[in-house]
Each structure stands twice: as C-alpha cells, then as structure tokens.
Design a protein around this motif. Structure first.
Motif, PDB file in Angstrom:
ATOM      1  N   ALA A   2      43.875  42.952  38.090  1.00 36.55           N
ATOM      2  CA  ALA A   2      43.639  41.975  39.156  1.00 36.55           C
ATOM      3  C   ALA A   2      42.324  41.235  38.972  1.00 36.55           C
ATOM      4  O   ALA A   2      42.146  40.144  39.528  1.00 36.55           O
ATOM      5  N   GLU A   3      41.405  41.818  38.193  1.00 36.45           N
ATOM      6  CA  GLU A   3      40.104  41.183  37.973  1.00 36.45           C
ATOM      7  C   GLU A   3      40.098  40.218  36.799  1.00 36.45           C
ATOM      8  O   GLU A   3      39.076  39.565  36.551  1.00 36.45           O
ATOM      9  N   LEU A   4      41.206  40.121  36.084  1.00 32.27           N
ATOM     10  CA  LEU A   4      41.258  39.213  34.941  1.00 32.27           C
ATOM     11  C   LEU A   4      41.255  37.754  35.422  1.00 32.27           C
ATOM     12  O   LEU A   4      41.717  37.450  36.526  1.00 32.27           O
TER      13      LEU A   4
ATOM     14  N   LEU B 152      44.236  47.487  39.517  1.00 27.65           N
ATOM     15  CA  LEU B 152      42.930  46.958  39.923  1.00 27.65           C
ATOM     16  C   LEU B 152      42.212  46.310  38.744  1.00 27.65           C
ATOM     17  O   LEU B 152      41.548  45.269  38.911  1.00 27.65           O
ATOM     18  N   ARG B 153      42.355  46.884  37.585  1.00 27.84           N
ATOM     19  CA  ARG B 153      41.718  46.310  36.394  1.00 27.84           C
ATOM     20  C   ARG B 153      42.337  44.963  36.042  1.00 27.84           C
ATOM     21  O   ARG B 153      41.636  43.997  35.726  1.00 27.84           O
TER      22      ARG B 153
END
Length: 260
Positions: free
Chosen positions: A104-106, A101-102
């Motif tokens: 995927a936000e990049l 999830l971390r």
C-alpha cells in the motif's frame, strides 16, 4: 486421508488466489507505470506472481461479467483504475497483512485490498483436516495394537503347553518371547504391504474421476500417487506397530504361563 489432504494442498494456486491482494492504482497511472510496478512487485520474495490489468482490460471484463455492457458504453470516460493482482507465496494471515501494508505504500497505489475472511476460512479448513487426520491416526494405531495383541494372545494360548515345557527345561522369557515378536513384525509387514497396494489402487481408481472433473474446469490437476518415501514409512511404521503390539501381548501373558 493424509495423502488426500496433501493433494488438496497441492492446489496451491487455487488457495493462493483466494488470498490475492488487489492493488488499485491511481486513475492517472499510465500503462508503463503499471507494468513497472508489476515487475517491482513480482521480484519480491513474498510474492509468487503479479499480474497487471490495465484500465481498458478491467472495463472490458466488467462489461462481460456485470451484464451492463450497453450501459457502460454510454459513459464518457473509463471510471476503472488499473489493477495489480498479487498472489502471495504463503497463505498466512499475519504475513499477508504485513505484505498488504508494504504494498500500500508503493507509489501510484491508491488502495490495497485483501479479503482476510477467505484466508481465515482456508486456514481453519486445513487445520481442521490436519487435526482430523491426526486424531484418526491415533485411533487406528490403537486399533492396530489391539488387533495384533489379541492375535498374538491367541497364538500364546494355542501354544500354552509348549511354552510351559520350554520354561520347565530352563527356557528364558526372552527365548519364549522372540518368535512371537517376529510373528508380530511379520503381521505388520504384511499389513503394510497390503495397505500400500490398496492405497495405490484406490488413488488410481479415484484419479480417473478427479481428472474428468478437473477437465470440466479447464484444469490439468491430477492426484499424486503414493510417494516411495511415504510407502516405506508406512511399511516401517506397520512393522514397528506389529512388533510393539506383540511385545505388549507377550509381556502381559508370559508371567501367567509358569510351569506347574
């Protein structure tokens, strides 16, 4: 079995690759942006390794592995995006999902994909191995206590008359018990040394086949030997079990050996 399980867990790279996170970038992401993203991800504490696969490299690999090389050459444009393969440091479902999830936000990341089924299977296999080794350890400990206790009991029976005479002249239970405790500890020490030698030889004998098998897969993996710390723990544990087994046997039969 515990050492073999430890050697299996040493295949960390293979286990981790089963839990790799694939970051598919947007089609318009450039080579420089992909490399920069790889460096950013590689600097994270949770990440062991980050690999950048460009669009051209991805298409080439797909052509080689799919068998559709000639058909893909007819495409006007490369439809595949650049990919960053992220290898985590720890194979844990909760940790991996949080990392996915971390990531995927990049920026420039269109999709972050993780095959959690492999992670769950891997965790289940390792847990099964740990439980099996623990259960077998308990069975072997009980068997060792039984064997040493029975051996000491036979020695007590062979020296029954001597023990009765010692107790008749005022010998205490502690005095009578002491040589049998020493005997049990010596039995444990001898068993521990023999087990260490057999284990070292067995791993060396098995290692030759493991090295040949690993070589066929282009790997230099080899079984680790018996660490000195584990060997000393084995000796200490065997001595303690021998001592405890002897104490239990003597405590059970000593009261029966009263002078008549």
């Amino acid at each position: 079995l515990a050492l073999l399980l430890d050697n299996v867990e040493r295949l960390g790279g293979s286990w981790q690759r089963a839990a790799q996170i694939s970051l598919f970038l947007q089609i318009d992401a450039s080579e420089a942006e992909g490399q920069a993203l790889r460096e950013q991800i590689g600097a994270m504490d949770e990440v062991a390794e980050a690999e950048w696969i460009s669009r051209e490299q991805a298409l080439l690999e797909f052509q080689q592995q799919s068998g559709l090389g000639e058909a893909l050459k007819e495409l006007p444009d490369n439809p595949l995006p650049g990919v960053v393969l992220v290898t985590p440091r720890e194979v844990d479902k909760v940790t991996l999902e949080a990392l996915r999830l971390r990531l995927a936000e990049l920026p420039k990341v269109q999709q972050a994909q993780l095959d959690l089924v492999w992670v769950e299977r891997l965790t289940a296999i390792l847990n099964l191995g740990d439980r099996f080794v623990f259960g077998l350890t308990l069975l072997l400990v009980m068997a060792l206590l039984l064997v040493i206790g029975n051996t000491i009991r036979l020695h007590i029976e062979n020296r029954r008359t001597e023990i009765e005479v010692i107790k008749l002249v005022g010998g205490t239970d502690s005095y009578v018990r002491r040589p049998f405790l020493y005997m049990g500890a010596l039995y444990g020490l001898g068993a521990g040394l023999l087990a260490w030698l057999v284990l070292a030889y067995g791993l060396g004998w098995l290692n030759a086949a493991v090295i040949r098998l690993a070589g066929l897969y282009g790997s230099d993996f080899a079984l680790a030997g018996v660490p000195a710390g584990d060997g000393l723990s084995l000796l200490l544990g065997a001595v303690l079990l021998g001592y405890i087994g002897a104490w239990l046997a003597v405590a059970r039969h000593l009261n029966e050996l009263e002078p008549r």
